[in-house]
Design a protein around this motif. Sequence first.
Motif, PDB file in Angstrom:
ATOM      1  N   CYS A   1      47.632 -10.017  50.338  1.00  0.00           N
ATOM      2  CA  CYS A   1      47.943  -9.519  49.000  1.00  0.00           C
ATOM      3  C   CYS A   1      49.065 -10.310  48.334  1.00  0.00           C
ATOM      4  N   ILE A  39      42.132  -9.427  44.899  1.00  0.00           N
ATOM      5  CA  ILE A  39      42.493  -8.128  45.472  1.00  0.00           C
ATOM      6  C   ILE A  39      41.240  -7.409  45.975  1.00  0.00           C
ATOM      7  N   ASN A  83      44.925  -1.569  39.959  1.00  0.00           N
ATOM      8  CA  ASN A  83      46.108  -2.120  40.605  1.00  0.00           C
ATOM      9  C   ASN A  83      47.010  -2.653  39.498  1.00  0.00           C
ATOM     10  N   CYS A 131      45.658  -3.660  49.264  1.00  0.00           N
ATOM     11  CA  CYS A 131      46.734  -4.070  48.358  1.00  0.00           C
ATOM     12  C   CYS A 131      47.180  -2.944  47.428  1.00  0.00           C
TER      13      CYS A 131
END
Length: 659
Positions: free
Chosen positions: A420, A435, A455, A440
Motif C-alpha cells: 500500500c 489499491i 479509500n 489498504c
Amino acid sequence: MASTAVLLLQLLLVSLASASHLLGTSATYTYRGQNPDGTYKVDLHSRSIFKTCDYLSWSCSGSNCLNVVKSPSGVIDKNTNTPVTTCETETVFTTNVSSDKPFQMRASGCCWRSTANNVGSWYLLTEVDLGKRSDTGKPNRSPDIGLLPFLRVPQNCPRTYKLTSFDPDGDKVQCRYGKVSGTECDKCNLPPGFLLDQGSCTLHYNYTQANSNAFGLELMVEDFPQGHINLQYADGSRSYRVPMTARTPPPTTAPLSKLPMQFSFLVDPPAPSCQEGDFLPKLLPPTPANGAHFLAEVNKELEIRVKAQAKHATINNIIVSGPANISKHQTTPGEFVLRWTPLPDDHGQHFVICFAVEAVKPPAVYQSEMRCVLVEARSEKVKSHVICNESSMTVSVEKASFPRLHEDHMQLNDPSNTACSLQRHSNSTHIIAIIPLNACGTQIEEDEENLIFKNEITTVDNPGDLITRKHQMEVQFYCQYPKQGNVSLSFVAHRKNITVWEKGFGTFTYQFEFYPNNQFQTMIDPAAYPLEYDIGNRIYMKIKATSSVNNTQLFLESCRAAPYDNPNYRPTYSIFENGCQMDPTLQIHSPAAQKEFKFSMEAFKFIGLHNQHLMRVDIPKDNPNMTCQAVPLRSQSMVSNQQDHDPPSRPEHHASPQE
C-alpha cells in the motif's frame, strides 16, 4: 372562423392542464453577461413541485424584454410519502433584455392542490436589476435560497424552520409574506398557528388543527445592501439603495431584487411523542449541521452523508431539494448519501441543498427537522484520475497540482501493508497508488444499485504517524460497481432446453433446475428468480437428460464456480472435477431415473467480496457463476458433438450419449 375559435380554446385548456396541482415553487437568477449584439442575458432557475413532473411557464415583463427561451427541465426528487405522489423539477428560462434597466419575470395560473387556507391560483414575481453596483462594480447577484417545497409536522409538535439564504454580495436578506394580491400572492395572509421572523428568515410553527390538506405559504425573499450604494446604468442614469433599518423599513427601502418562495406545509394528526428519535427521526452524525458550507470541484462528485434514527417508526426515505442533477441513495437502514457533481457552467456559483428524513408507522408519516447546506462550486484544485478494475483501484494525482508535498508524507487509509506504499508506483510527475479492493484500508459500502469501494490519500506530518495537525490535503476516491448486470450476461440457473445434435443418434436435451428441498418434487418456479441463499444454506439442484436414446445414464463430469460473470475467469472453485467430488459439503442424492443427477451443497461466498445474496440469476459481482458439464456414459468410443449456441457468457454444457 368558428372552428378556429374552438381549436384555440382546446389548446388553452391543454396548457392549463399541464401545469396544475401546484404544491410549491421558488426562483433565483444568474446574470450571464452581454451577448455579442450588446443585449443582456439572464438565466432564471425555477423549481416547482407538482403531482406530476411538470413545470411553470415564466414571461418577461418590462419595456426592455426581448425573448424568453426555456431549457429542458430536470427532475430533482420524487416523494411517495405525501398525500399524493409529488415531483420537484428545475427549469431554466433564459431571458434576453435590450438594456441593463430593471425588469420582472412573472408566472401565474391555476391551480394549487387543495389547500387548508384556500390558496387557489398562483402568482409569482421576480425582480431583476442589472445596474452596476458602486461597491462591487458588477450587477447585483441573486440571493441563494433553500427550502423543501413540502414540509410536514404533527399538530402537537412545535417546530422552527430556518429558511436558508445566502447572498454572494454580502447583502442582508429578508423573508416576508407576500403583500400584493394578484402579483406576489393569492391570499397574502400568513395562516394562524405560524409566525414568520422576517429579519432572520425563520418560520415558527406553534399549533393548529390537523388537516388533510396542506397550507399554501406565499413568501417573498429580498436583499438589501449593508451600506449606501448606487446602481449605474449604461445610459448614464443612476438609482440609489440604502440599508434596511428600523427607521427605513420596507416599502420605504427598495430592495435590490425580489424572489418568490412558496411551499406546502401539512399539519398531521398528533404524534404519540414529539421527542426527536422516538417517532420523529433524529438526525445523527455525520449529518452536516444546518448552514454548513461545502466546497465542490467542477466535474468531481460531492458526497453528503445523512444518518437518522427513530425508535418507534421505520425510516424509509429522504427528501431533497437542490440542483437538478443531485441524486440520493440509501446505504443502510437509516443512512443515506446525497451526491452532486458541479458542471463547468456552475463554476463560481453557490447552491443550497436542503433535506429531511422521513419515517413511517402506518398510517402516519413523520419528518425530521429540515437542514440546508451551502455548496460553492470552484475550479479543480487537485488533478486526479481513478481507474477501476475487477480487483483493484488505480488512482493517479498530478504532483504539480499540490506543490511542496511529497509521497513520503502521504498515505492511504491503512499504509501498514508494504503493497500500500505510495512510493511503490509513483514517478516524478504523479503520485500513483494501486489499491486492492480488500486491502489498504479500503472501505466497502452499498446502496440500492451499487457496491462502492472507498479509500483516500491524506497527508501526514511524518511517515508512520498516527495523527496529523497539518492535514494539508485529502484526496478521496472510490470505485463503483453495479450489483446487477444484464441478465443476458449473467449466470442464469434456469435456461431453455439445450439441443445437441449427435451424428447417428438424432437429438437429445437436458435441463438444469433448482429445488426447494431434498424431495426434488417440484422445481422452483423461474418466476421466483433471482434466488437468494444465506451462507451455509443448502442449495438443491438437478440435471435431467431427456434423450430419446435408451440405456443411457447421466454422469456429471465437472462443475465449477467463479466470482465474476466471465466463463473464462481464472481461478475457479471446483465442485466436481473429472467426476470426483471436490466440495466437502457436497451431497449426491439417489436419482429417480438413470437420466437424472441430483445433488446439493452449502451456499458460499468468495473471500473479499460482498457477503450476501449468493447465487442470484441477475447476479451482483460478488456471487458465483457456475459452469457445469454433463456427460452421459458410454462403453464405446465418444462421437463428436456440436456445442450449443447460447451466448458464451452463459454456462457451457457438453453432452454425449452412452449406451
